[in-house]
Design a protein around this motif. Structure first.
Motif, PDB file in Angstrom:
ATOM      1  N   LEU A  33      45.630  45.803  34.286  1.00  0.00           N
ATOM      2  CA  LEU A  33      46.609  46.608  35.018  1.00  0.00           C
ATOM      3  C   LEU A  33      47.994  46.467  34.401  1.00  0.00           C
ATOM      4  O   LEU A  33      48.720  47.454  34.226  1.00  0.00           O
ATOM      5  CB  LEU A  33      46.640  46.178  36.485  1.00  0.00           C
ATOM      6  CG  LEU A  33      47.525  47.004  37.434  1.00  0.00           C
ATOM      7  CD1 LEU A  33      47.063  48.458  37.474  1.00  0.00           C
ATOM      8  CD2 LEU A  33      47.497  46.394  38.831  1.00  0.00           C
TER       9      LEU A  33
ATOM     10  N   SER B  87      49.805  49.709  32.505  1.00  0.00           N
ATOM     11  CA  SER B  87      51.105  50.137  33.030  1.00  0.00           C
ATOM     12  C   SER B  87      52.201  49.888  32.007  1.00  0.00           C
ATOM     13  O   SER B  87      53.136  50.688  31.873  1.00  0.00           O
ATOM     14  CB  SER B  87      51.419  49.417  34.340  1.00  0.00           C
ATOM     15  OG  SER B  87      51.410  48.006  34.180  1.00  0.00           O
TER      16      SER B  87
ATOM     17  N   LEU C 187      52.119  52.636  29.455  1.00  0.00           N
ATOM     18  CA  LEU C 187      52.703  53.849  30.029  1.00  0.00           C
ATOM     19  C   LEU C 187      54.229  53.805  29.962  1.00  0.00           C
ATOM     20  O   LEU C 187      54.881  54.811  29.649  1.00  0.00           O
ATOM     21  CB  LEU C 187      52.247  54.013  31.488  1.00  0.00           C
ATOM     22  CG  LEU C 187      50.795  54.432  31.699  1.00  0.00           C
ATOM     23  CD1 LEU C 187      50.452  54.425  33.195  1.00  0.00           C
ATOM     24  CD2 LEU C 187      50.527  55.816  31.109  1.00  0.00           C
ATOM     25  N   PHE C 188      54.790  52.637  30.224  1.00  0.00           N
ATOM     26  CA  PHE C 188      56.242  52.488  30.136  1.00  0.00           C
ATOM     27  C   PHE C 188      56.728  52.635  28.696  1.00  0.00           C
ATOM     28  O   PHE C 188      57.810  53.184  28.449  1.00  0.00           O
ATOM     29  CB  PHE C 188      56.682  51.139  30.704  1.00  0.00           C
ATOM     30  CG  PHE C 188      56.804  51.133  32.191  1.00  0.00           C
ATOM     31  CD1 PHE C 188      57.693  51.982  32.834  1.00  0.00           C
ATOM     32  CD2 PHE C 188      56.028  50.284  32.962  1.00  0.00           C
ATOM     33  CE1 PHE C 188      57.804  51.986  34.213  1.00  0.00           C
ATOM     34  CE2 PHE C 188      56.135  50.285  34.341  1.00  0.00           C
ATOM     35  CZ  PHE C 188      57.029  51.142  34.977  1.00  0.00           C
TER      36      PHE C 188
ATOM     37  N   GLY D 167      54.991  58.702  39.423  1.00  0.00           N
ATOM     38  CA  GLY D 167      54.095  57.976  38.528  1.00  0.00           C
ATOM     39  C   GLY D 167      54.729  56.701  37.994  1.00  0.00           C
ATOM     40  O   GLY D 167      54.072  55.652  37.920  1.00  0.00           O
ATOM     41  N   LEU D 168      56.016  56.774  37.652  1.00  0.00           N
ATOM     42  CA  LEU D 168      56.718  55.598  37.137  1.00  0.00           C
ATOM     43  C   LEU D 168      56.902  54.540  38.217  1.00  0.00           C
ATOM     44  O   LEU D 168      56.800  53.338  37.948  1.00  0.00           O
ATOM     45  CB  LEU D 168      58.074  56.002  36.564  1.00  0.00           C
ATOM     46  CG  LEU D 168      58.034  56.759  35.235  1.00  0.00           C
ATOM     47  CD1 LEU D 168      59.426  57.273  34.872  1.00  0.00           C
ATOM     48  CD2 LEU D 168      57.501  55.864  34.121  1.00  0.00           C
TER      49      LEU D 168
ATOM     50  N   ALA E 169      53.564  52.861  38.601  1.00  0.00           N
ATOM     51  CA  ALA E 169      53.340  51.993  37.445  1.00  0.00           C
ATOM     52  C   ALA E 169      54.214  50.743  37.527  1.00  0.00           C
ATOM     53  O   ALA E 169      53.770  49.638  37.191  1.00  0.00           O
ATOM     54  CB  ALA E 169      53.621  52.754  36.152  1.00  0.00           C
ATOM     55  N   LEU E 170      55.463  50.903  37.985  1.00  0.00           N
ATOM     56  CA  LEU E 170      56.365  49.760  38.106  1.00  0.00           C
ATOM     57  C   LEU E 170      55.871  48.768  39.149  1.00  0.00           C
ATOM     58  O   LEU E 170      55.848  47.557  38.917  1.00  0.00           O
ATOM     59  CB  LEU E 170      57.772  50.245  38.477  1.00  0.00           C
ATOM     60  CG  LEU E 170      58.830  49.151  38.685  1.00  0.00           C
ATOM     61  CD1 LEU E 170      59.057  48.377  37.394  1.00  0.00           C
ATOM     62  CD2 LEU E 170      60.138  49.757  39.183  1.00  0.00           C
TER      63      LEU E 170
ATOM     64  N   ALA F 274      52.817  48.405  40.140  1.00  0.00           N
ATOM     65  CA  ALA F 274      51.596  47.788  39.607  1.00  0.00           C
ATOM     66  C   ALA F 274      51.943  46.712  38.585  1.00  0.00           C
ATOM     67  O   ALA F 274      51.364  45.615  38.596  1.00  0.00           O
ATOM     68  CB  ALA F 274      50.706  48.859  38.976  1.00  0.00           C
ATOM     69  N   HIS F 275      52.892  47.010  37.699  1.00  0.00           N
ATOM     70  CA  HIS F 275      53.268  46.081  36.628  1.00  0.00           C
ATOM     71  C   HIS F 275      53.899  44.815  37.198  1.00  0.00           C
ATOM     72  O   HIS F 275      53.496  43.696  36.853  1.00  0.00           O
ATOM     73  CB  HIS F 275      54.243  46.782  35.687  1.00  0.00           C
ATOM     74  CG  HIS F 275      54.392  46.099  34.359  1.00  0.00           C
ATOM     75  ND1 HIS F 275      53.431  46.158  33.377  1.00  0.00           N
ATOM     76  CD2 HIS F 275      55.405  45.339  33.853  1.00  0.00           C
ATOM     77  CE1 HIS F 275      53.836  45.469  32.323  1.00  0.00           C
ATOM     78  NE2 HIS F 275      55.026  44.956  32.588  1.00  0.00           N
TER      79      HIS F 275
ATOM     80  N   SER G  87      49.480  43.496  25.402  1.00  0.00           N
ATOM     81  CA  SER G  87      48.684  44.617  25.906  1.00  0.00           C
ATOM     82  C   SER G  87      47.501  44.905  24.994  1.00  0.00           C
ATOM     83  O   SER G  87      46.371  45.105  25.454  1.00  0.00           O
ATOM     84  CB  SER G  87      49.555  45.868  26.031  1.00  0.00           C
ATOM     85  OG  SER G  87      50.564  45.684  27.001  1.00  0.00           O
TER      86      SER G  87
END
Length: 238
Positions: A25, A29, A32-33, A81-82, A85-86, A88-89, A193
């Motif tokens: 995860l 994420s 994605l960033f 979405g960000l 993701a934030l 989650a990160h 990652s």
């Protein structure tokens, strides 16, 4: 001689599967960033094309996807979405940190970060620094559009707000410190990652992953830094 033992996760156990899921995860994420900040950096560099070009780019983002999407629809999809993701990160990072602390409850100083890089040792503090900076950055350029040069809102001229912000030397310093933290975070985060996703299974692939970390960190943090520095020295001006 006293020794301390660390509980080991049994392969295939629920705890091990949860830890692997959290790492995946974080990796996904994080990637994605990286994609987002790369695109954001490209947009920032439009400032070198002048006020009209930069403002046209900024306003075009609001119209992207029309008429299939409503006005600013794409921006809101990206923002949501960000945010997801934030969360989650950060959530995965905190959970993994707690698991690591629980696995080694006794603090000791036997050997200190042998073989670890500066970027890996500063991941947590660097991440916290970036989180604080992102909040200020959004207030400065997006949510409120605070103009630190006069304390007023920046209105509807993104280029003017950018130039007036970085005309202040202390704002440029804050931004550059944040970019240094971003560089360290990207350097180790990219490698980590790729490792989590199983792309560092050989010496050659690990070397490529480390090189990728350097390239991503230098290109993105360096690209972001060019604009405030150019404003400060007068290359970019109103």
């Amino acid at each position: 001689m006293a020794t301390t033992t660390r509980p080991q996760l049994v392969k295939g156990s629920r705890a091990a599967r949860t830890t692997i899921a959290l790492k995946i995860l974080m990796a996904v994420s994080g990637l994605l960033f990286i994609a987002f900040v790369l695109g954001h950096m490209y947009g920032n560099l439009k400032a070198f094309s002048g006020e009209e070009s930069f403002n046209e780019y900024a306003h075009h983002l609001r119209d992207l996807g029309e008429p299939m999407l409503p006005h600013e629809g794409f921006l809101w999809i990206m923002r949501v979405g960000l945010i997801v993701a934030l969360l989650a990160h950060v959530g995965a990072a905190v959970a993994l940190w707690k698991r690591a602390a629980k696995a080694r409850p006794v603090k000791y100083v036997a050997k200190k970060n042998v073989g670890s890089s500066l970027s890996s040792r500063t991941m947590r503090w660097g991440g916290l620094t970036l989180l604080v900076f992102v909040v200020w950055h959004l207030l400065n350029f997006t949510i409120v559009k605070i103009n630190p040069s006069n304390g007023e809102t920046g209105g509807e001229n993104p280029y003017a707000l950018l130039v007036e912000t970085f005309d202040l030397w202390w704002m440029t310093i804050i931004y550059l410190v944040a970019m240094l933290a971003l560089a360290f975070h990207l350097h180790h985060g990219t490698f980590s990652s790729l490792q989590t996703l199983g792309l560092t299974n050989s010496a050659a692939s690990r070397a490529r992953a480390r090189a990728a970390g350097w390239v991503v960190a230098i290109v993105i943090a360096g690209g972001f830094s060019l604009v405030p520095l150019s404003v400060l020295v007068g290359i970019i001006e109103k």
